[in-house]
Design an enzyme around this catalytic site. Structure first.
Site, mmCIF file in Angstrom:
data_model
loop_
_atom_site.group_PDB
_atom_site.id
_atom_site.type_symbol
_atom_site.label_atom_id
_atom_site.label_comp_id
_atom_site.label_asym_id
_atom_site.label_seq_id
_atom_site.Cartn_x
_atom_site.Cartn_y
_atom_site.Cartn_z
ATOM 1 N N ASP A 20 0.791 -1.245 0.000
ATOM 2 C CA ASP A 20 0.000 0.000 0.000
ATOM 3 C C ASP A 20 0.822 1.293 0.000
ATOM 4 O O ASP A 20 0.519 2.223 0.770
ATOM 5 C CB ASP A 20 -0.959 0.012 1.213
ATOM 6 C CG ASP A 20 -1.967 -1.126 1.192
ATOM 7 O OD1 ASP A 20 -1.956 -1.922 0.240
ATOM 8 O OD2 ASP A 20 -2.764 -1.229 2.149
ATOM 9 N N ASP A 58 -4.552 -0.855 -1.694
ATOM 10 C CA ASP A 58 -5.833 -0.691 -0.997
ATOM 11 C C ASP A 58 -6.809 -0.093 -2.014
ATOM 12 O O ASP A 58 -6.477 0.896 -2.682
ATOM 13 C CB ASP A 58 -5.608 0.256 0.198
ATOM 14 C CG ASP A 58 -6.524 -0.017 1.369
ATOM 15 O OD1 ASP A 58 -6.802 -1.201 1.659
ATOM 16 O OD2 ASP A 58 -6.942 0.964 2.034
ATOM 17 N N LYS A 118 -6.981 -5.020 -2.676
ATOM 18 C CA LYS A 118 -7.696 -5.552 -1.505
ATOM 19 C C LYS A 118 -8.627 -4.502 -0.944
ATOM 20 O O LYS A 118 -8.443 -3.314 -1.188
ATOM 21 C CB LYS A 118 -6.691 -6.016 -0.448
ATOM 22 C CG LYS A 118 -5.816 -4.914 0.063
ATOM 23 C CD LYS A 118 -4.740 -5.451 0.997
ATOM 24 C CE LYS A 118 -3.911 -4.315 1.538
ATOM 25 N NZ LYS A 118 -4.686 -3.297 2.262
ATOM 26 N N CYS A 163 -1.851 -2.776 7.715
ATOM 27 C CA CYS A 163 -1.811 -3.712 6.584
ATOM 28 C C CYS A 163 -0.523 -4.524 6.513
ATOM 29 O O CYS A 163 -0.550 -5.708 6.168
ATOM 30 C CB CYS A 163 -2.089 -2.970 5.288
ATOM 31 S SG CYS A 163 -3.814 -2.400 5.233
HETATM 32 C C1 VGL Z 1 -4.538 0.630 5.831
HETATM 33 C C2 VGL Z 1 -6.106 1.460 7.276
HETATM 34 C C3 VGL Z 1 -7.081 1.376 6.304
HETATM 35 C C4 VGL Z 1 -3.113 0.240 5.602
HETATM 36 C C5 VGL Z 1 -5.499 0.524 4.856
HETATM 37 O O1 VGL Z 1 -2.692 0.145 4.425
HETATM 38 O O2 VGL Z 1 -2.384 0.029 6.610
HETATM 39 N N1 VGL Z 1 -4.863 1.098 7.046
HETATM 40 N N2 VGL Z 1 -6.762 0.895 5.095
HETATM 41 ZN ZN ZN Z 2 -8.208 0.916 3.560
#
Ligand code: VGL
Ligand code: ZN
Length: 213
Positions: A20, A58, A118, A163
């Site tokens: 991410d 994400d 995801k 994540c």
């Molecule tokens: C994430 C919160 C919501 C991450 C993704 O990539 O850590 N955290 N969505």
């Molecule tokens: Zn997210």
């Protein structure tokens, strides 16, 4: 506990998963992680050491269940009980096809072999690259890794306490040797989440590398 290779000895059984590294998790983004953009050159350098790299992205539909805006009266960073358990609510972020969902423009990993998206199911969040937040619905990435013959998984990216951390724990559950490369990660650090993540990873046998250089 898993036995990790000597640093530098990466081969055909080793995979780097970059989690991410997207605009919304960098300064100026909707869910900015402090210093999120600082990981970009580190991730680029680390990725050059690996023959095999997978990126995650994400990738939420508008009105995703993890968005506070989908829960009248709720605010970002509150926790709600959903059918699958507790869920932290976030600002709207990484909406499919938005600028915020794009990879940071400095991310330079041309040899990445797969982009695993995801969080695309409206009614369930997915921190882990391997399972939805119900901890039961697989994303399919575990099967992909096994079929590709990878045995050791190295993780970096954003955020270490969500994540990256959930992916590391699930990679262990899936039977891989797992290491996190700390210099290439940053944290959200919500109510002790960073310390908790390192504790859980240590208990699960996730190796912790400061860096690879
Ligand atoms: C994430 C919160 C919501 C991450 C993704 O990539 O850590 N955290 N969505
Ligand atoms: Zn997210």
């Amino acid at each position: 506990m898993p036995v990790m290779p000597e640093i530098g000895a990466f081969g055909e059984a080793d995979l780097l998963i970059v989690i991410d590294v997207q605009n919304d998790f960098c300064p100026g983004g909707a869910l900015a992680v402090a210093g999120g953009d600082e990981v970009v050159p580190v991730v680029n350098r680390v990725a050059r050491r690996f023959a095999h790299v997978v990126l995650t992205q994400d990738w939420h539909p508008p009105h995703h269940v993890s968005f506070a805006s989908s829960h009248p009266g709720r605010k970002p960073f509150e926790v709600v009980d959903l059918a699958y358990g507790q869920q932290t609510l976030w600002p709207d972020h990484c909406v499919q096809n938005s600028k915020g969902a794009e990879f940071h423009p400095g991310l330079d990993i041309p040899h990445a072999e797969l982009i695993a998206r995801k969080g695309f199911r409206e009614a369930v969040d997915s921190y882990s690259a391997f399972y939805e937040n119900d901890h039961a619905t697989p994303t399919g990435l575990g099967g992909y890794l096994r079929e590709r013959g990878f045995r050791r998984v190295f993780l970096c990216g954003l955020a270490i306490d969500f994540c990256v951390g959930y992916s590391a724990l699930d990679a262990r559950r899936e039977g891989f040797e797992v290491a996190v490369i700390e210099a290439a990660c940053r944290a959200i650090d919500l109510q002790g989440s960073l310390a908790q993540a390192w504790r859980a990873m240590a208990e699960a046998g996730v190796a912790r590398f400061a860096d690879l250089s």
